[in-house]
Design a protein around this motif. Structure first.
Motif, PDB file in Angstrom:
ATOM      1  N   THR A  12       2.884   7.022   0.343  1.00  0.00           N
ATOM      2  CA  THR A  12       2.990   7.932   1.476  1.00  0.00           C
ATOM      3  C   THR A  12       4.178   7.501   2.318  1.00  0.00           C
ATOM      4  O   THR A  12       4.799   6.473   2.078  1.00  0.00           O
ATOM      5  CB  THR A  12       1.715   7.906   2.342  1.00  0.00           C
ATOM      6  N   SER A  13       4.467   8.296   3.341  1.00  0.00           N
ATOM      7  CA  SER A  13       5.630   7.996   4.161  1.00  0.00           C
ATOM      8  C   SER A  13       5.484   6.697   4.928  1.00  0.00           C
ATOM      9  O   SER A  13       6.464   6.126   5.383  1.00  0.00           O
ATOM     10  CB  SER A  13       5.859   9.152   5.147  1.00  0.00           C
ATOM     11  N   ASN A  14       4.247   6.195   5.102  1.00  0.00           N
ATOM     12  CA  ASN A  14       4.056   4.934   5.801  1.00  0.00           C
ATOM     13  C   ASN A  14       3.484   3.881   4.874  1.00  0.00           C
ATOM     14  O   ASN A  14       2.778   2.979   5.288  1.00  0.00           O
ATOM     15  CB  ASN A  14       3.138   5.118   7.011  1.00  0.00           C
ATOM     16  N   ALA A  15       3.792   3.989   3.569  1.00  0.00           N
ATOM     17  CA  ALA A  15       3.257   3.045   2.596  1.00  0.00           C
ATOM     18  C   ALA A  15       3.851   1.662   2.799  1.00  0.00           C
ATOM     19  O   ALA A  15       4.966   1.505   3.253  1.00  0.00           O
ATOM     20  CB  ALA A  15       3.553   3.529   1.171  1.00  0.00           C
ATOM     21  N   VAL A  16       3.070   0.637   2.492  1.00  0.00           N
ATOM     22  CA  VAL A  16       3.565  -0.727   2.491  1.00  0.00           C
ATOM     23  C   VAL A  16       3.264  -1.323   1.130  1.00  0.00           C
ATOM     24  O   VAL A  16       2.325  -0.943   0.458  1.00  0.00           O
ATOM     25  CB  VAL A  16       2.900  -1.580   3.600  1.00  0.00           C
ATOM     26  N   CYS A  17       4.094  -2.276   0.720  1.00  0.00           N
ATOM     27  CA  CYS A  17       3.941  -2.803  -0.632  1.00  0.00           C
ATOM     28  C   CYS A  17       2.783  -3.780  -0.698  1.00  0.00           C
ATOM     29  O   CYS A  17       2.389  -4.390   0.291  1.00  0.00           O
ATOM     30  CB  CYS A  17       5.223  -3.474  -1.068  1.00  0.00           C
ATOM     31  N   ILE A  18       2.219  -3.907  -1.882  1.00  0.00           N
ATOM     32  CA  ILE A  18       1.186  -4.885  -2.140  1.00  0.00           C
ATOM     33  C   ILE A  18       1.870  -6.221  -2.295  1.00  0.00           C
ATOM     34  O   ILE A  18       2.712  -6.397  -3.164  1.00  0.00           O
ATOM     35  CB  ILE A  18       0.400  -4.520  -3.405  1.00  0.00           C
ATOM     36  N   GLY A  19       1.509  -7.229  -1.467  1.00  0.00           N
ATOM     37  CA  GLY A  19       2.248  -8.472  -1.459  1.00  0.00           C
ATOM     38  C   GLY A  19       1.471  -9.633  -2.039  1.00  0.00           C
ATOM     39  O   GLY A  19       0.393  -9.481  -2.602  1.00  0.00           O
ATOM     40  N   VAL A  20       2.049 -10.821  -1.892  1.00  0.00           N
ATOM     41  CA  VAL A  20       1.476 -12.037  -2.446  1.00  0.00           C
ATOM     42  C   VAL A  20       0.666 -12.810  -1.407  1.00  0.00           C
ATOM     43  O   VAL A  20       0.262 -13.936  -1.663  1.00  0.00           O
ATOM     44  CB  VAL A  20       2.588 -12.946  -3.021  1.00  0.00           C
ATOM     45  N   ASP A  21       0.441 -12.230  -0.234  1.00  0.00           N
ATOM     46  CA  ASP A  21      -0.308 -12.915   0.808  1.00  0.00           C
ATOM     47  C   ASP A  21      -1.728 -13.207   0.340  1.00  0.00           C
ATOM     48  O   ASP A  21      -2.320 -12.456  -0.432  1.00  0.00           O
ATOM     49  CB  ASP A  21      -0.358 -12.073   2.084  1.00  0.00           C
ATOM     50  N   ASP A  22      -2.300 -14.308   0.845  1.00  0.00           N
ATOM     51  CA  ASP A  22      -3.669 -14.673   0.493  1.00  0.00           C
ATOM     52  C   ASP A  22      -4.676 -13.693   1.081  1.00  0.00           C
ATOM     53  O   ASP A  22      -5.727 -13.459   0.479  1.00  0.00           O
ATOM     54  CB  ASP A  22      -3.977 -16.092   0.990  1.00  0.00           C
ATOM     55  N   ARG A  23      -4.371 -13.132   2.250  1.00  0.00           N
ATOM     56  CA  ARG A  23      -5.212 -12.116   2.863  1.00  0.00           C
ATOM     57  C   ARG A  23      -4.352 -10.898   3.177  1.00  0.00           C
ATOM     58  O   ARG A  23      -3.213 -11.030   3.617  1.00  0.00           O
ATOM     59  CB  ARG A  23      -5.882 -12.641   4.144  1.00  0.00           C
ATOM     60  N   GLU A  24      -4.916  -9.710   2.939  1.00  0.00           N
ATOM     61  CA  GLU A  24      -4.139  -8.475   3.017  1.00  0.00           C
ATOM     62  C   GLU A  24      -3.508  -8.265   4.383  1.00  0.00           C
ATOM     63  O   GLU A  24      -2.374  -7.802   4.491  1.00  0.00           O
ATOM     64  CB  GLU A  24      -5.038  -7.290   2.667  1.00  0.00           C
ATOM     65  N   ASP A  25      -4.243  -8.600   5.449  1.00  0.00           N
ATOM     66  CA  ASP A  25      -3.758  -8.349   6.800  1.00  0.00           C
ATOM     67  C   ASP A  25      -3.265  -9.621   7.482  1.00  0.00           C
ATOM     68  O   ASP A  25      -3.365  -9.757   8.705  1.00  0.00           O
ATOM     69  CB  ASP A  25      -4.851  -7.686   7.640  1.00  0.00           C
ATOM     70  N   ALA A  26      -2.762 -10.572   6.705  1.00  0.00           N
ATOM     71  CA  ALA A  26      -2.181 -11.776   7.298  1.00  0.00           C
ATOM     72  C   ALA A  26      -1.083 -11.386   8.277  1.00  0.00           C
ATOM     73  O   ALA A  26      -0.304 -10.469   8.023  1.00  0.00           O
ATOM     74  CB  ALA A  26      -1.618 -12.684   6.204  1.00  0.00           C
ATOM     75  N   GLN A  27      -1.045 -12.064   9.424  1.00  0.00           N
ATOM     76  CA  GLN A  27      -0.071 -11.696  10.450  1.00  0.00           C
ATOM     77  C   GLN A  27       1.346 -11.884   9.931  1.00  0.00           C
ATOM     78  O   GLN A  27       1.675 -12.897   9.321  1.00  0.00           O
ATOM     79  CB  GLN A  27      -0.312 -12.518  11.717  1.00  0.00           C
ATOM     80  N   LYS A  28       2.190 -10.886  10.208  1.00  0.00           N
ATOM     81  CA  LYS A  28       3.540 -10.874   9.650  1.00  0.00           C
ATOM     82  C   LYS A  28       4.481 -10.127  10.581  1.00  0.00           C
ATOM     83  O   LYS A  28       4.054  -9.423  11.513  1.00  0.00           O
ATOM     84  CB  LYS A  28       3.537 -10.220   8.272  1.00  0.00           C
ATOM     85  N   ILE A  29       5.751 -10.263  10.300  1.00  0.00           N
ATOM     86  CA  ILE A  29       6.797  -9.504  10.983  1.00  0.00           C
ATOM     87  C   ILE A  29       7.277  -8.427  10.019  1.00  0.00           C
ATOM     88  O   ILE A  29       7.631  -8.729   8.873  1.00  0.00           O
ATOM     89  CB  ILE A  29       7.966 -10.409  11.396  1.00  0.00           C
ATOM     90  N   VAL A  30       7.291  -7.168  10.473  1.00  0.00           N
ATOM     91  CA  VAL A  30       7.658  -6.044   9.610  1.00  0.00           C
ATOM     92  C   VAL A  30       8.819  -5.278  10.240  1.00  0.00           C
ATOM     93  O   VAL A  30       8.811  -5.007  11.445  1.00  0.00           O
ATOM     94  CB  VAL A  30       6.457  -5.097   9.396  1.00  0.00           C
ATOM     95  N   TYR A  31       9.804  -4.933   9.426  1.00  0.00           N
ATOM     96  CA  TYR A  31      10.913  -4.092   9.881  1.00  0.00           C
ATOM     97  C   TYR A  31      11.040  -2.894   8.946  1.00  0.00           C
ATOM     98  O   TYR A  31      11.031  -3.052   7.722  1.00  0.00           O
ATOM     99  CB  TYR A  31      12.236  -4.871   9.890  1.00  0.00           C
ATOM    100  N   MET A  32      11.146  -1.707   9.524  1.00  0.00           N
ATOM    101  CA  MET A  32      11.330  -0.463   8.768  1.00  0.00           C
ATOM    102  C   MET A  32      12.620   0.203   9.218  1.00  0.00           C
ATOM    103  O   MET A  32      12.820   0.422  10.412  1.00  0.00           O
ATOM    104  CB  MET A  32      10.134   0.471   8.974  1.00  0.00           C
TER     105      MET A  32
END
Length: 242
Positions: A12-32
């Motif tokens: 979708t237009s706001n899709a995010v990639c599936i990453g290698v984090d141990d937990r899906e919602d691990a705190q991160k910095i995101v730039y679009m």
């Protein structure tokens, strides 16, 4: 309805990639980036892949979270999408990768860093849509001096809307190869076929139905009963939006 199997989130237009984090919602910095002629790029940086909740040491706190054994750190994910809209058809495509920067040392063998690659495409022609997705997991389960497992998953599906009723069909295949530390190779495959339906009962209330069949095979045959596993799922429920 998404034409992808449950293993493959719809693009979708706001899709995010599936990453290698141990937990899906691990705190991160995101730039679009801004959307330019249908293209958009998303980049994320995760300092600690397992830190998601207050009890993990993140959120409103004083100090910094601990680095736990086997926790991933300094993870980077990048994902690009392209979207094209026309009067009678549309296209959404995506491609990306996720990289583990480091894995904390732990008692015993250390884990190798993981790398995941993803891609997908979704086409819509009026009431008909078709799509597919692919992901490759490098070092999905891998320890220094131990077993090494690599996995790939591919899936596709289609959907058709009859006035207000939507019917979908999906299929996915997973293949895993495990190189044993003591020599030899084990192969694992899992296939899943799903038929879904959505019918609106009223404003904001949908009736969802699903029939799915899953089968697994291992080579050599597993001694714990996993080999030749088969299952049939039947689901019925409602979705309420407001």
């Amino acid at each position: 309805i998404s034409p992808f199997a449950p293993d493959f989130p719809a693009l979708t237009s706001n899709a995010v990639c599936i990453g290698v984090d141990d937990r899906e919602d691990a705190q991160k910095i995101v730039y679009m980036t801004p959307v330019f002629v249908g293209f958009q790029l998303r980049v994320s940086y995760t300092p600690n892949g397992g830190d998601e909740r207050h009890e993990d040491g993140v959120g409103t706190h004083v100090g910094m979270p601990d680095n736990a054994d086997a926790e991933s750190r300094h993870n980077v994910s990048v994902y690009g999408t392209y979207e094209l809209q026309r009067d009678s058809w549309s296209l959404i495509a995506g491609l990306g990768a996720s990289f583990e920067g480091h894995v904390e040392q732990q008692p015993g063998d250390d884990q190798r860093e993981q790398t995941f690659y993803q891609g997908g495409v979704n086409l819509t022609f009026g009431a008909f849509s078709i799509g597919g997705a692919f992901e490759y997991y490098d070092n999905l389960l891998s320890f220094e001096g131990g077993d090494d497992a690599d996995t790939w998953v591919a899936g596709g599906g289609l959907a058709y809307e009859f006035e207000s009723f939507v019917l979908g069909a999906q299929y996915s295949h997973q293949s895993t190869e495990v190189d044993r530390a003591g020599g030899g190779t084990d192969d694992f495959t899992m296939d899943r076929a799903v038929v879904t339906g959505i019918y609106p009962l009223g404003p904001g209330i949908d009736l969802d139905a699903e029939i799915a069949y899953t089968w697994i095979d291992t080579d050599p045959e597993s001694a714990d009963g996993v080999d030749d596993y088969q299952s049939l799922e039947i689901g019925l429920g409602t979705a309420i939006t407001f």
